[in-house]
Write an enzyme that holds these catalytic residues in place. Structure first.
Site, PDB file in Angstrom:
ATOM      1  N   LYS A   1       0.797  -1.228   0.000  1.00 28.93           N
ATOM      2  CA  LYS A   1       0.000   0.000   0.000  1.00 28.93           C
ATOM      3  C   LYS A   1       0.831   1.281   0.000  1.00 28.93           C
ATOM      4  O   LYS A   1       0.347   2.332  -0.427  1.00 28.93           O
ATOM      5  CB  LYS A   1      -0.965  -0.003   1.186  1.00 28.93           C
ATOM      6  CG  LYS A   1      -2.030  -1.091   1.076  1.00 28.93           C
ATOM      7  CD  LYS A   1      -3.023  -1.031   2.221  1.00 28.93           C
ATOM      8  CE  LYS A   1      -4.095  -2.089   2.046  1.00 28.93           C
ATOM      9  NZ  LYS A   1      -5.156  -1.991   3.064  1.00 28.93           N
TER      10      LYS A   1
ATOM     11  N   ASP B   1     -10.108   2.216   2.006  1.00 34.15           N
ATOM     12  CA  ASP B   1     -10.052   1.700   3.370  1.00 34.15           C
ATOM     13  C   ASP B   1     -10.529   2.769   4.349  1.00 34.15           C
ATOM     14  O   ASP B   1     -11.288   2.486   5.281  1.00 34.15           O
ATOM     15  CB  ASP B   1      -8.621   1.300   3.747  1.00 34.15           C
ATOM     16  CG  ASP B   1      -8.146   0.054   3.035  1.00 34.15           C
ATOM     17  OD1 ASP B   1      -8.984  -0.801   2.712  1.00 34.15           O
ATOM     18  OD2 ASP B   1      -6.922  -0.069   2.813  1.00 34.15           O
TER      19      ASP B   1
ATOM     20  N   GLY C   1       1.155   0.065   9.606  1.00 32.65           N
ATOM     21  CA  GLY C   1       1.273  -0.024   8.151  1.00 32.65           C
ATOM     22  C   GLY C   1       0.243   0.817   7.434  1.00 32.65           C
ATOM     23  O   GLY C   1      -0.351   1.744   8.001  1.00 32.65           O
ATOM     24  N   GLY C   2       0.012   0.489   6.153  1.00 32.51           N
ATOM     25  CA  GLY C   2      -0.900   1.275   5.336  1.00 32.51           C
ATOM     26  C   GLY C   2      -2.317   1.288   5.864  1.00 32.51           C
ATOM     27  O   GLY C   2      -2.983   2.331   5.873  1.00 32.51           O
TER      28      GLY C   2
END
Length: 272
Positions: free
Chosen positions: A69, A105, A130-131
């Site tokens: 991502k 997301d 993280g992403g």
């Protein structure tokens, strides 16, 4: 689904551990809406070559999952504000060779916090950096949450992420509790090295008022199972997957399915 033909539009997903969720969801809706489209999941061995293939082969849409991502940012032509604001991409739309990146997301997390009426005064523990964590933490901030702690062993990622949104960072949980706990790590993910592990200890689950796991496969992760057993309200990664996939579908096709069609696609996806 129509027979494969030269005029068929292709969409794909890229993930280190692909599942059938997106494939079933998108292809079901293509069939229901009589679209000459097809969707296929891939586990790329070379991300740069995969994105070059999206551009060169005229692949219309590309979903991006862990761990790509952030790495994919350097490979696209334009960042939509939804992706640029959090430096994380989960969707690429190809228009005549121009690759524009989005992040659905964020939209999914935002909608689920609202639809589940999670009070913004709740204290929050977010595990991961993280992403997907970026999308989650940004959605929390924008929803009005202020008492948020990011738990991440990697201080080089966790500390700046927390500070960017005015939140706290800790390297380890160390017995911490909160009203809302959110897992945005691969712990509990089917096929992973920690598939059977709990992302939060039982005492933290017991103290929580709402438990949220963004892991979509399996739909009932060890964390979600433990939370249900403890009588806690839960928000699942399967719900996240449905909303973000729907928004991807709209970006790719320009068509928004009805609520009934989306529910049917969700049921079809979970029946695998």
């Amino acid at each position: 689904m129509p027979i494969l033909n030269k005029d068929m539009t292709l969409c794909i997903s890229l993930s280190a551990r692909p599942s059938n969720n997106g494939t079933r969801f998108h292809n079901y809706l293509y069939d229901q809406l009589d679209l000459n489209w097809i969707y296929k999941a891939f586990a790329p061995t070379d991300l740069g070559q995969a994105i070059a293939g999206v551009r060169g082969l005229g692949i219309r849409g590309c979903a991006v999952s862990m761990p790509y991502k952030e790495d994919v940012i350097a490979l696209v032509d334009e960042m939509d504000p939804s992706a640029k604001a959090i430096d994380s991409v989960n969707t690429i739309v190809n228009t005549d060779g121009h690759l524009k990146a989005y992040n659905t997301d964020y939209t999914a997390i935002e909608q689920l916090l609202k639809s589940n009426a999670v009070p913004v005064g709740y204290s929050v523990l977010v595990q991961g950096a993280g992403g997907m964590a970026k999308a989650t933490i940004a959605a929390l901030r924008d929803a009005g949450f202020t008492d948020v702690t990011v738990i991440a062993r990697n201080g080089n990622a966790g500390r700046p992420l927390a500070e960017q949104y005015g939140f706290r960072w800790r390297a380890a949980l160390d017995g911490g509790t909160a009203d809302l706990i959110i897992n945005v790590t691969p712990i509990g993910m089917q096929g992973g090295p920690e598939a059977d592990s709990l992302s939060f200890p039982e005492e933290t689950i017991a103290a929580a008022k709402v438990v949220f796991d963004v892991v979509a496969l399996p739909a009932e992760t060890p964390l979600i199972q433990a939370a249900r057993a403890a009588g806690k309200p839960v928000i699942t990664g399967a719900e996240v997957a449905t909303i973000q996939a729907l928004e991807q579908f709209v970006l790719y096709t320009g068509v928004r399915p009805t609520e009934e069609q989306v529910r049917a696609a969700e049921e079809f996806t979970r029946a695998q």
